[in-house]
Design an enzyme around this catalytic site. Structure first.
Site, short mmCIF file in Angstrom:
data_model
loop_
_atom_site.label_atom_id
_atom_site.label_comp_id
_atom_site.label_asym_id
_atom_site.label_seq_id
_atom_site.Cartn_x
_atom_site.Cartn_y
_atom_site.Cartn_z
N HIS A 1 -16.60 -1.19 -6.23
CA HIS A 1 -16.32 0.12 -6.81
C HIS A 1 -15.13 0.79 -6.12
CE1 HIS A 1 -18.18 2.64 -9.92
NE2 HIS A 1 -17.68 3.68 -9.28
N TYR B 1 -21.96 3.02 -17.93
CA TYR B 1 -22.94 3.50 -16.96
C TYR B 1 -24.24 3.71 -17.72
CZ TYR B 1 -19.77 4.65 -13.06
OH TYR B 1 -18.89 4.60 -12.01
N ASP C 1 -22.78 -1.57 -9.50
CA ASP C 1 -22.60 -1.42 -8.05
C ASP C 1 -22.76 0.01 -7.56
OD1 ASP C 1 -20.28 -0.25 -9.00
OD2 ASP C 1 -18.97 -1.88 -8.37
#
Length: 487
Positions: free
Chosen positions: A366, A248, A276
């Site tokens: 996700h 991330y 996403d």
């Protein structure tokens, strides 16, 4: 850190005085920290720490964080000394923690059923629902909004039918393949999962041990509940056991850079950039449970009208929404490891990724946890088949897919449509629950392995490379295909 204060014993009464935003101390495993200056920097926001102000935060901390993270994050001056935990109050979040879910009708909470009685991945899910604490179940199971995308991901596989080929010698089935050049025994990998400690005290380390024994690859999350070093040490397959790092991007590029370089130094085999979820989806199941908690003590500390947020939003408040295609070049400057873009949801972006010469893409929404009504990943794979088949044929970029995979037949359908391997997340979490641990995960893998081998034989393929487009009937799923794709 904090060596100069190791001999300082602080009373529980003194710690309890520091319970406000102006002076906030917490205790973790008997060590006292002044986190006043860290409140606004905490990824989950100040409120999470203030719930523990002046009290023992060990349970709250250990449920989510690697043990050594606090010492790595805070300055040495933050360590104040030690305290006898028995003299401390529980944190307000522990006092207000909701009770465990009510078991389903006829269910027993005396203990989980023997592993031998679990015959498919759904069985593990049912056990997890009965034995996980309510907040853990809500976090794992939740999808966004009405959870339509979560359900559609599974339904998409039901819409695809198999077209078996007969009179082929299928006496020997080989499920081996390569993921980014690394040998694996199955075209299946462990997707990145958050807070695996909820399922088992050793969390991602348990998964790493099982993956090594079973020859699987593992994707480790940026916010894993065990440290990356611990996970790498938990491998049972040696240096050849592939562990990849799910990234991330942080709002602060310097923090992202440090995270990437730390992962590279640890020995991961590739970087998988999640794209996403630039913002966190509304996961009402998670939020609703949080709203049931008595927030009286929180209101006293923070003032009234504080928004209640679930675990997901708490964990993702530092994720950068500023990513663009230039991010790929930025990461390339930091490492030569293979780079995978995780979260492709249209053929258009699959083509863009291909043009940017990434090593792989993950077709994913996700797990249905970001934007509800986003199309199923399998539909995106079918979209690529129709509008950009050259991506699949060239084999220059591996295609992975996750979301909704619960059967060996699902794996076969994805591979027949051009996927290299599939990722599973929730099922691996569920497999560790109720004390099953590594044995549960390995049993789950055995079930999936048997289903894949059996159905490869039934469909007429002896190797993964023999699974091809003609073995699936996608007519029903094609009805959902977009009529227009801009390439």
């Amino acid at each position: 850190m904090g060596q100069k204060n190791d001999g300082v014993l602080i009373s529980g009464a003194e710690v309890s005085k520091h319970n406000s935003k102006e002076s906030c101390w917490i205790a973790v495993r008997g060590k006292v920290y002044d986190v006043t200056d860290f409140l606004d920097e905490h990824p989950g926001g100040a409120r999470v720490i203030l719930n523990c102000a002046g009290s023992d935060a060990t349970d709250d901390y250990d449920a989510i964080h690697p043990a050594e993270l606090i010492d790595e994050t805070l300055s040495p001056e933050a360590f104040k000394g030690t305290v006898n935990p028995s003299t401390l109050d529980q944190s307000s979040s522990q006092k207000a923690k909701p009770s465990k879910q009510t078991p389903a009708a006829g269910a027993t909470t005396d203990g989980p059923p023997p592993l031998s009685t679990l015959l498919n991945l759904r069985d593990f899910e049912q056990v997890a629902e009965k034995h996980l604490p309510a907040n853990a179940w809500a976090y794992y199971f939740a999808g966004a909004d009405d959870e339509y995308s979560k359900a559609e991901a599974e339904l998409a596989y039901r819409k695809v039918l198999l077209r078996p080929r007969i009179l082929r010698n299928v006496g020997n089935i080989d499920t081996r393949t390569k993921i980014l050049g690394w040998d694996v025994s199955l075209p299946v990998y462990m997707s990145a999962v958050g807070i695996a400690k909820f399922a088992h005290p050793q969390g991602e380390c348990t998964l790493a041990a099982a993956a090594g024994h079973e020859g699987l690859a593992q994707l480790v999350a940026t916010r894993s509940s065990m440290s990356l070093q611990q996970i790498m040490q938990a491998r049972t397959g040696g240096e050849q056991q592939p562990i990849f790092f799910q990234l991330y991007m942080h709002k602060d590029d310097k923090i992202s850079e440090a995270t990437i370089l730390k992962a590279v130094k640890s020995g991961v085999k590739g970087i998988w950039l999640t794209v996403d979820s630039p913002v966190t989806g509304k996961r009402e199941r998670d939020e609703r449970l949080k709203a049931q908690v008595d927030v009286g003590e929180q209101n006293q500390q923070l003032g009234k009208n504080q928004a209640v947020q679930g675990i997901a939003k708490t964990l993702s408040s530092t994720v950068s929404p500023y990513l663009d295609w230039n991010t790929i070049a930025w990461i390339r400057k930091l490492t030569s490891l293979p780079l995978v873009i995780k979260g492709i949801q249209s053929v258009d972006d699959a083509v863009m990724a291909y043009q940017h010469q990434v090593d792989g893409i993950v077709l994913s929404n996700h797990g249905g946890r970001s934007q509800d009504t986003a199309q199923a990943p399998l539909l995106t794979l079918l979209e690529i088949n129709k509008y950009a088949p050259e991506i699949i044929k060239s084999k220059k970029m591996q295609i992975f897919i996750d979301g909704g995979i619960r059967r060996g037949t699902d794996v076969i359908k994805a591979l027949a449509l051009g996927a290299t391997a599939v990722g599973l997340g929730r099922p691996f979490l569920y497999s560790m629950c109720a004390g099953y641990g590594e044995a549960g995960t390995r049993h789950m893998i055995d079930i999936l392995r048997d289903e894949i081998e059996t159905n490869m034989a039934l469909v007429g393929a002896t190797r993964v490379s023999e699974l091809e487009r003609g073995m699936v009937n996608t007519a029903r799923l094609e009805r959902d295909l977009t009529a227009f794709a801009r390439l």
